[in-house]
Structure formats: structure tokens, C-alpha cells
Design a protein around this motif. Sequence first.
Motif, PDB file in Angstrom:
ATOM      1  N   PRO A 193      14.090  38.890 -26.859  1.00 55.05           N
ATOM      2  CA  PRO A 193      14.120  39.898 -27.936  1.00 55.05           C
ATOM      3  C   PRO A 193      14.337  39.348 -29.341  1.00 55.05           C
ATOM      4  O   PRO A 193      13.778  39.879 -30.297  1.00 55.05           O
ATOM      5  CB  PRO A 193      15.295  40.800 -27.521  1.00 55.05           C
ATOM      6  N   ASP A 194      15.132  38.284 -29.480  1.00 54.13           N
ATOM      7  CA  ASP A 194      15.430  37.821 -30.841  1.00 54.13           C
ATOM      8  C   ASP A 194      14.770  36.495 -31.196  1.00 54.13           C
ATOM      9  O   ASP A 194      15.068  35.917 -32.242  1.00 54.13           O
ATOM     10  CB  ASP A 194      16.948  37.718 -31.042  1.00 54.13           C
ATOM     11  N   ASN A 195      13.867  35.994 -30.337  1.00 55.91           N
ATOM     12  CA  ASN A 195      13.274  34.687 -30.637  1.00 55.91           C
ATOM     13  C   ASN A 195      12.011  34.453 -29.826  1.00 55.91           C
ATOM     14  O   ASN A 195      11.791  35.076 -28.786  1.00 55.91           O
ATOM     15  CB  ASN A 195      14.288  33.580 -30.316  1.00 55.91           C
ATOM     16  N   ILE A 196      11.197  33.535 -30.334  1.00 57.04           N
ATOM     17  CA  ILE A 196      10.046  33.020 -29.569  1.00 57.04           C
ATOM     18  C   ILE A 196      10.172  31.504 -29.595  1.00 57.04           C
ATOM     19  O   ILE A 196      10.256  30.907 -30.669  1.00 57.04           O
ATOM     20  CB  ILE A 196       8.710  33.479 -30.196  1.00 57.04           C
ATOM     21  N   ARG A 197      10.222  30.892 -28.417  1.00 54.28           N
ATOM     22  CA  ARG A 197      10.369  29.436 -28.340  1.00 54.28           C
ATOM     23  C   ARG A 197       9.219  28.862 -27.511  1.00 54.28           C
ATOM     24  O   ARG A 197       8.615  29.552 -26.698  1.00 54.28           O
ATOM     25  CB  ARG A 197      11.690  29.052 -27.662  1.00 54.28           C
ATOM     26  N   LEU A 198       8.973  27.574 -27.709  1.00 53.83           N
ATOM     27  CA  LEU A 198       8.011  26.846 -26.876  1.00 53.83           C
ATOM     28  C   LEU A 198       8.784  25.862 -26.009  1.00 53.83           C
ATOM     29  O   LEU A 198       9.794  25.309 -26.435  1.00 53.83           O
ATOM     30  CB  LEU A 198       7.013  26.086 -27.752  1.00 53.83           C
ATOM     31  N   ARG A 199       8.300  25.641 -24.800  1.00 54.67           N
ATOM     32  CA  ARG A 199       8.984  24.712 -23.889  1.00 54.67           C
ATOM     33  C   ARG A 199       7.974  24.062 -22.966  1.00 54.67           C
ATOM     34  O   ARG A 199       6.843  24.536 -22.811  1.00 54.67           O
ATOM     35  CB  ARG A 199      10.027  25.451 -23.057  1.00 54.67           C
ATOM     36  N   LYS A 200       8.381  22.953 -22.353  1.00 57.69           N
ATOM     37  CA  LYS A 200       7.576  22.333 -21.310  1.00 57.69           C
ATOM     38  C   LYS A 200       7.855  23.067 -19.989  1.00 57.69           C
ATOM     39  O   LYS A 200       8.958  23.568 -19.763  1.00 57.69           O
ATOM     40  CB  LYS A 200       7.951  20.855 -21.159  1.00 57.69           C
ATOM     41  N   LYS A 201       6.857  23.111 -19.090  1.00 53.64           N
ATOM     42  CA  LYS A 201       7.088  23.729 -17.779  1.00 53.64           C
ATOM     43  C   LYS A 201       8.201  22.990 -17.048  1.00 53.64           C
ATOM     44  O   LYS A 201       9.074  23.597 -16.432  1.00 53.64           O
ATOM     45  CB  LYS A 201       5.797  23.693 -16.948  1.00 53.64           C
ATOM     46  N   HIS A 202       8.156  21.662 -17.110  1.00 52.85           N
ATOM     47  CA  HIS A 202       9.201  20.834 -16.496  1.00 52.85           C
ATOM     48  C   HIS A 202      10.111  20.344 -17.612  1.00 52.85           C
ATOM     49  O   HIS A 202       9.663  19.633 -18.526  1.00 52.85           O
ATOM     50  CB  HIS A 202       8.575  19.663 -15.734  1.00 52.85           C
ATOM     51  N   LEU A 203      11.379  20.709 -17.545  1.00 52.17           N
ATOM     52  CA  LEU A 203      12.271  20.481 -18.691  1.00 52.17           C
ATOM     53  C   LEU A 203      12.702  19.027 -18.870  1.00 52.17           C
ATOM     54  O   LEU A 203      12.853  18.564 -19.981  1.00 52.17           O
ATOM     55  CB  LEU A 203      13.502  21.386 -18.580  1.00 52.17           C
ATOM     56  N   THR A 204      12.915  18.291 -17.775  1.00 48.01           N
ATOM     57  CA  THR A 204      13.387  16.901 -17.939  1.00 48.01           C
ATOM     58  C   THR A 204      12.213  15.929 -17.957  1.00 48.01           C
ATOM     59  O   THR A 204      11.161  16.189 -17.354  1.00 48.01           O
ATOM     60  CB  THR A 204      14.350  16.507 -16.804  1.00 48.01           C
ATOM     61  N   ALA A 205      12.408  14.797 -18.636  1.00 49.75           N
ATOM     62  CA  ALA A 205      11.349  13.776 -18.744  1.00 49.75           C
ATOM     63  C   ALA A 205      10.963  13.258 -17.369  1.00 49.75           C
ATOM     64  O   ALA A 205       9.784  12.992 -17.090  1.00 49.75           O
ATOM     65  CB  ALA A 205      11.826  12.637 -19.636  1.00 49.75           C
ATOM     66  N   ILE A 206      11.950  13.108 -16.468  1.00 47.43           N
ATOM     67  CA  ILE A 206      11.670  12.606 -15.102  1.00 47.43           C
ATOM     68  C   ILE A 206      10.765  13.577 -14.361  1.00 47.43           C
ATOM     69  O   ILE A 206       9.786  13.181 -13.726  1.00 47.43           O
ATOM     70  CB  ILE A 206      12.999  12.394 -14.326  1.00 47.43           C
TER      71      ILE A 206
END
Length: 608
Positions: A581-594
Motif C-alpha cells: 500500500p505505501d510503496n513499490i519496490r523491485l527485487r530479485k526472485k532469489h534474494l541471496t547471491a548464492i
Amino acid sequence: MEHQKIINIAVIAHVDAGKSTLVDAFLNQSGVFRDNEEVVECVMDSNDLERERGITIYSKNCSVTYKDYKINIIDTPGHADFSSEVERIIKTVDTVILLVDSSEGPMPQTRFVLQKSLELGLRPILLINKIDKKDQRATEVVDLVYDLFLDLNATDEQLDFPILYGVARQGIVKRKITDPNEGIIPLFETIIQQVSEYPNFDDEPLQMQVSSLAYDDYIGRLGIGRVYKGTIRAGETILVCKADGSTMRRQISQLFVYKGLSRVPVKEAQSGEIVIVSGIADITIGETICNVDQPLPLPMIHIEEPTLSMNFMVNTSPFAGQSGKYVTSRNLKERLEKELEVNVGLKVEPCDTTDRFKVSGRGELHLTILIENMRREGYELAVSKPEVVYKMIDGVKCEPVEQVIIHVPSEYAGSVISKLSLRNGVMVDMNEENDFSTLEFVVATRALIGYRSEFINDTRGEGTMIRHYKGYEPYKGETMQRTNGVMVSNATGEAMTYSIFNLQERGQFFIGPQEKVYEGMIVGICARELDMDVNPTKNKKATAVRSAGNDEAMRLVPPKQLTLEYALEFINDDELVEVVPDNIRLRKKHLTAIDRRQAYRDAAKANE
């Protein structure tokens, strides 16, 4: 009950031609509003998103009275993504008012809505709007509309259409440009002359077809449609004829008609009237309501297939649940099912896991409007990159293509042609006038994902791009992907001015100082092609030593603001848009580099 003279009309046009403003004029000059009532502009665009974007998203009904006629008016969307709504609505009207801008002339969507009207045998009324513009060319635009009618194989009767000129914003319509101002009375008179009232079929067996759906929190699903024959009554038992030929007995609990902008309950309604019925929980578009002893189903209404799909997922980021009220897969499923009640152009399919759904629609705008509404209602979700819906036609893989008309200053035309050629676009027409170029392309929908922001940059915001769904054509081959990598946070915490200052020469940031970030969140665009892991939470080490010149104010480049449309255009296949509701963010499907490295290895093995 004396039979009332009823005429149903729809106002059709391209985006921003003045449809909603014309409906305002109808309502103002027919005495719908009280003298002391405060009236907003585009009163029919009642949805918050419609007001913000200045477009009509949902078709809406109202009615006005002129002399002894009741005129039901339908304000239709002008954007191509909502064309399925326009197609259904046109079936319920006696004529259409075709609005065309006095300087722009007929646009791609004008062609589409006019074609549907002519196919149904309607005789349109042409209204050249905005004749007060300095660059108006009304006479030339009329010729262009004649060419369009001929192009669409209009009959001689349809070609003999009345032509009116107006300024909808001021509530002025004239038969000739030089006529004195009589308000919109010439338009009312033209409607009555052009269209005879709906015939009196009150005594015949009931036939009412549902062309639109609505939902009321208190009385449930509502079916909206025209009574073609007979009289429909509240409380009576009726037969619903379904698409597969089956029938079911149901009872109409309440019956409404439109009076001005309001929905008013009535005991019965006559043939020709547009009515709203409640009490039939499973009614859908195209079904016919008939008498129990005389089922007379009308042909079903064809609804255009979706062309674009994306996955809606439960938000699994470390910040999940911090700002939204509805965060579970059950909440997501219930909201999508509720949307299907009224949004028939949408398709929702379950995926291999219970926490994601494949949602297909008519285009980017169609889907982003749904996501934006959900966000404002308090939902949290993650959304994947949009993908086109492919079809096999005669054994050939086909994809949706669009007609793209671009109007740009001539100095930027070369850049636009170059970029669209790289995206396998085919230029079919080019005109130059007054240092402005009008370019027409046929481009695959898939290739246009992500192009709008690039187009705005290339034309310094001076170009206009109009897209219109054209149909399915054989697969166009691989197209350009995003050339820049992204900066991915490798830490969770608060972004620091010191880190951003030192990293901003590597690319452009989406975040500012003191914003919360998490591992795997995309914090900016990398200047190079590869993704880069960065730590935006790192602060300067505190020491007692101060060296001259090293501690001056750190000037940061303002971060790039993320809009929902830009975010969906920007992401790649291994990325998601997190919508809260208060934001739009971008992210990778897999969060960790490993995890990301492992996913790339698995994908490489699968492709071998």
C-alpha cells in the motif's frame, strides 16, 4: 402503465476526445442537478484512478429526459485495453455519437469502435469536438471520417450521417460552425430525428440480455442489460438461458433503472429500457433472461481473449506484512475471484503452487489498473514480468501485434525509427508536417513492453504514442532485452548517504537516504550490463581525526521515482515487483547471491 419513448445512445471516441465532458453537458442541460448543487468535472469518471489519470476505465450509465423521450446514455472507455467493454455496450444502443477531435482527426481506437457500430447496423452521429482549438481543421477532419466510413464498408444509409460541431467543455453543439449558441439542443434534436424510439414490444415474451456486470456489497452481483422484448418485473421467477444451452430458474429480487446519475428501484420495466437486476448470483455476460414457459435465448456475446499475462504472488519479502492488511494467498484468491465477478476481460488460472495465480488481461493498462486498485485497498503482492499470450493458428506459433501511431518533432523521428526497428517493428506509413512527423508501425506487443519510458526519454517528453491491438500474426523472432544490469542490495538495514554518494557514479538509484532495504532488493540501475551487488547500508567509520576538505556536504543525485507501469516495464524474467500500500519496490526472485547463482546454473543445465 403507459409505454415510454426510449432511446439508448453510447458516446464513443478515442482517449481524450471529450466523451465524459459531453456527458457532463447532457446532464447539466437536462436539469439533472439542483441549482445549488456542486458538480465536479467529468462527473461520470467517479473512480479515483479515473480522476487521477483523466481517462474512462469503466463504462457507466445515466439517463436524461428531453421533451417526452427518456434518453439512456452510456459513457464508454476510449483506451484499447478496455475494448471488450465497448463491444458489449454497443449491442444495447440504438445509435452512437462518434466524437472526433477537430485537430487530431480519427485515431486508431476511433476506427475500432466505429467498425463495431457499423457491423451492428447502427447509424452514427458525427460530432467534431473542440472546434475552439487554434489548430482546428474541422472540414478536413470530416473528409477523413468519410474516408474511414468508406474504408470500413459502411452502407449508403450509414454514410448519410449527420455532422455536428461542438465544444463539449462549454456545453455547445452546433449544426454549422457559424450557428449561434443554443447549448446542446441541436444534439438532442438530431438524436430524435436520426433514431426512432424503441418499438413497443411490451406484450411479447420476455427477452433481456446481460451486457455488463456490477457488484454491490449489500445485494451481491448485478446484471445490467437491455430489455429487448416483454416486460420485466421485480419478484418474478424467470429462466436464465446459459451459453451451453442449459437453463436455470431464478427469482429477480430487485429491479432498478437509471434516472439521472442514480439507480432507482422500480416494480417493472418495459421493452427498450436498460435495467439492473439483482438476486441472480451466478449470472454472467451474454446470458438471456426469459419467461419460465417461453425460453427465447439471444446469441451469446463474444468476449475478446486476453493478450498479456503475469503471475500474481504472495509477497515473500522480508518486509512482508508491515504495511498491508491482506497478505495471504486466501486474501489474494478471494480478491481475484471478486474481480472476475465484474471484469469479464480478465482470466485467472491457478499455478503449480497455491501462493501464485496466472492473471491474463487485454493489455498492460488493464492489468496495472487492477494491481493499483488492490494496492489502495490494502493488499500486498508480488508481480512477475508481463508475458504475451501465444496461440497456435494453423500450426504456426502466433503472437499479438499492435498498430502504433507516433507523433513526434521531426528531429527525434530518426531515433524512434531506429529503436522500433531494433524491436522488429515494421514502419507502414510516415508523414511530415510543420516540423512534426507522424509514424505508423506494426510491432509485436512483446517488443513494446518497456519501450514507453525509453520513448519519453528519446523524444524529451514531446512525443505522443498511441497503441492499438491489431490481432495475431506469426512469431516475430527474438527482440531486444534491457541492456543495463541492476544494483542489488547485499545487506538489510537503512540506506546511508555515505554509501549512496560513493556508489552513485556506478548507476542511478531508486532509493534515497534512510530508506529501508533488504538483501536481494534492487536499489538502482547499473551503468554496465552486469548486475552488481552493493551495500547501501554502509556508513562512514567514526574517527576523532578530521582532515581538511574531506567532510564537505555530500550532494546526492535525486533518486528515480518508481511508478507501477515503469516497474513492470523495467524488470527482467528473474525479477519481481513488490507492491504494497505505501510503496513499490523491485527485487530479485532469489534474494541471496548464492540462491541466484544456483538458479542460473539450474537454468543453464535445463537449456542444454
